[in-house]
Motif scaffolding. Structure first.
Motif, short mmCIF file in Angstrom:
data_model
loop_
_atom_site.label_atom_id
_atom_site.label_comp_id
_atom_site.label_asym_id
_atom_site.label_seq_id
_atom_site.Cartn_x
_atom_site.Cartn_y
_atom_site.Cartn_z
N LEU A 102 0.88 -1.16 0.00
CA LEU A 102 0.00 0.00 0.00
C LEU A 102 0.92 1.21 0.00
O LEU A 102 1.99 1.19 0.63
CB LEU A 102 -0.88 0.03 1.26
N ASP A 103 0.50 2.28 -0.69
CA ASP A 103 1.32 3.49 -0.70
C ASP A 103 1.42 4.07 0.70
O ASP A 103 0.57 3.80 1.56
CB ASP A 103 0.68 4.55 -1.62
N ILE A 187 -4.44 2.50 -8.56
CA ILE A 187 -5.72 3.24 -8.54
C ILE A 187 -5.47 4.72 -8.83
O ILE A 187 -6.21 5.36 -9.58
CB ILE A 187 -6.44 3.02 -7.19
N LEU A 202 -7.65 6.98 0.07
CA LEU A 202 -7.66 5.58 -0.36
C LEU A 202 -7.47 4.69 0.87
O LEU A 202 -6.52 4.87 1.65
CB LEU A 202 -6.53 5.34 -1.36
N1 URA Z 1 -3.54 1.72 -5.72
C1 URA Z 1 -2.85 2.83 -5.40
O1 URA Z 1 -2.75 3.75 -6.19
N2 URA Z 1 -2.28 2.89 -4.20
C2 URA Z 1 -2.37 1.90 -3.26
O2 URA Z 1 -1.82 2.04 -2.17
C3 URA Z 1 -3.10 0.75 -3.61
C4 URA Z 1 -3.68 0.68 -4.84
#
Ligand code: URA
Length: 237
Positions: A102-103, A187, A202
């Motif tokens: 995860l970011d 995402i 997110l």
């Molecule tokens: N997509 C993203 O852009 N960041 C995330 O942490 C997970 C999925």
């Protein structure tokens, strides 16, 4: 392994609870009360009981973490704190790592384990488990954009995303997106690819059969229960 470490990694007692319990004679090793929580035992052979109940050492450890902002999904980082630092030392095991990434500013469900084989199976492209994220974005998502996100679109590096599901809430600036893959910043890059939209929130809420436990505050963790471990194992088959 020390007795207090065994009790901690098995989720039976914290180190200080173990110290008190040992003093009170509540811990036995091979049938004999053991007053020192620091005593080394062979977790594969010795029979350790807590209040008369056998403590079984499991081969692997599985932890659900509610990741807060500001932590990186790595085992080591020269600059930022890692998600492993949220787990107290006595509950960590050698070889434990975050299963998937995860970011730094993404929140929510993170699985930590030392079971490399299962992690590999869960994340392998051919079987990559489903993951759901709650998102918020800067601009409203039109129906055309929602469909483009769902059908698959070409990211700036040429990669074409796999089909996804996007459910929008009434404000059309938030919702739930379901993916079956996990490319870098996926995402954020997908939303950037539809009218230059931008993700501003997110949070991962599911990972395969696991759902983020709403009793866990940000930064809190717990061991997976047996049913969750079984479901994960099944998902990796
Ligand atoms: N997509 C993203 O852009 N960041 C995330 O942490 C997970 C999925």
């Amino acid at each position: 392994m020390r007795i207090d470490k065994l009790l901690s990694v098995c989720g039976v007692a914290t180190r200080s609870e173990s110290a008190k319990a040992a003093k009170a004679g509540r811990i036995t090793v091979n049938g004999v009360a053991e007053r020192s929580p620091a005593r080394q035992i062979d977790e594969t052979k010795d029979v350790v009981c807590f209040d008369g109940v056998r403590v079984m050492y499991s081969k692997h450890i599985y932890i659900m973490l509610n990741k807060p902002e500001g932590y990186v999904s790595a085992t080591e980082d020269g600059r930022d704190p890692t998600v492993l630092e949220l787990i107290p030392e006595e509950a960590r095991r050698a070889g434990m790592f975050p299963c998937g990434r995860l970011d730094k500013n993404t929140l929510g469900l993170m699985l930590l384990t030392d079971d490399g084989e299962l992690a590999h199976r869960l994340l392998a492209p051919k079987r990559h488990v489903e993951k759901k994220y709650r998102f918020g974005c800067r601009d409203e998502v039109s129906e055309d954009d929602r469909q483009a996100l769902e059908n698959g679109l070409r990211l700036a590096d040429g990669y074409v995303t796999k089909p996804a599901t996007v459910e929008l809430f009434d404000d059309r600036k938030s919702g739930i997106i379901t993916l079956h893959e996990g490319k870098y910043h996926q995402i954020k890059r997908m939303f950037g690819a539809v009218n230059d939209n931008r993700i501003i929130f997110l949070e991962r809420i599911t990972f395969g059969p696991l759902t983020l436990d709403d009793k866990l505050a940000r930064g809190e963790w717990r061991y997976l229960d047996d049913a969750e471990v079984d479901a994960l194992t099944e998902a990796g088959k």
